[in-house]
Design a protein around this motif. Structure first.
Motif, PDB file in Angstrom:
ATOM      1  N   ILE A  24      50.038  32.794  44.120  1.00  8.22           N
ATOM      2  CA  ILE A  24      48.344  33.073  43.260  1.00  8.22           C
ATOM      3  C   ILE A  24      48.679  33.225  42.183  1.00  8.22           C
ATOM      4  CG2 ILE A  24      47.129  35.303  42.376  1.00  8.22           C
ATOM      5  CD1 ILE A  24      46.971  35.699  45.892  1.00  8.22           C
ATOM      6  N   ARG A  25      48.077  32.856  40.795  1.00  6.38           N
ATOM      7  CA  ARG A  25      48.087  32.643  39.433  1.00  6.38           C
ATOM      8  C   ARG A  25      47.122  33.379  38.370  1.00  6.38           C
ATOM      9  NH1 ARG A  25      52.179  30.159  37.479  1.00  6.38           N
ATOM     10  NH2 ARG A  25      51.223  29.156  36.077  1.00  6.38           N
ATOM     11  N   HIS A  26      47.318  34.748  38.080  1.00  7.13           N
ATOM     12  CA  HIS A  26      46.342  34.886  37.404  1.00  7.13           C
ATOM     13  C   HIS A  26      46.633  35.183  35.319  1.00  7.13           C
ATOM     14  CE1 HIS A  26      43.300  38.436  38.418  1.00  7.13           C
ATOM     15  NE2 HIS A  26      43.811  38.792  37.219  1.00  7.13           N
ATOM     16  N   TYR A  52      39.185  36.378  32.953  1.00 15.41           N
ATOM     17  CA  TYR A  52      40.052  35.844  33.279  1.00 15.41           C
ATOM     18  C   TYR A  52      39.957  34.679  34.716  1.00 15.41           C
ATOM     19  CZ  TYR A  52      38.494  37.739  38.065  1.00 15.41           C
ATOM     20  OH  TYR A  52      37.546  38.564  39.199  1.00 15.41           O
ATOM     21  N   GLU A  58      41.865  32.893  37.995  1.00 16.78           N
ATOM     22  CA  GLU A  58      42.630  33.380  39.722  1.00 16.78           C
ATOM     23  C   GLU A  58      42.632  32.135  40.195  1.00 16.78           C
ATOM     24  OE1 GLU A  58      43.034  36.097  42.688  1.00 16.78           O
ATOM     25  OE2 GLU A  58      43.256  37.410  41.546  1.00 16.78           O
ATOM     26  N   ARG A  74      44.355  30.439  43.480  1.00 16.43           N
ATOM     27  CA  ARG A  74      45.414  30.529  44.937  1.00 16.43           C
ATOM     28  C   ARG A  74      45.976  29.852  45.664  1.00 16.43           C
ATOM     29  NH1 ARG A  74      43.824  36.180  47.875  1.00 16.43           N
ATOM     30  NH2 ARG A  74      43.258  37.076  45.945  1.00 16.43           N
TER      31      ARG A  74
END
Length: 98
Positions: free
Chosen positions: A35-37, A45, A47, A49
């Protein structure tokens, strides 16, 4: 207390903008990098996955060490920053080095 409103909270009339150097703006990732947020300086934002880029997008706001989210479908969530770690929706995310 650190206070930044990067995007107005739902129902808020605050329009304060925080500079891009706010300590929480940037990329936050799980230990396995699944996960890159990304917290953007404009209060949005994105996000990812796994291989699914932009799995979730929306806006966020920060007050002190608390973060609130509302995604583009209306789903809401929140989290907290503690000791340089973001705890959000059962996930633990770490600041990605620039």
């Amino acid at each position: 207390m650190k206070e930044a409103t990067l995007s107005a909270a739902p129902g808020s009339t605050s329009g304060k903008q925080q500079a891009a150097d706010h300590p929480y703006v940037g990329m936050w990732v799980t230990a396995d990098n699944y996960i890159r947020h990304e917290l953007r300086p404009d209060g949005r934002y994105d996000e990812a996955r796994g291989r699914r880029r932009s799995a979730y997008q929306g806006r966020y706001w920060i007050v002190g060490d608390h973060i609130g989210y509302v995604d583009d479908t209306g789903f809401t969530a929140d989290g907290d920053f503690r000791d340089g770690v973001l705890y959000h929706a059962g996930m633990v995310l770490y600041r990605e080095e620039r």
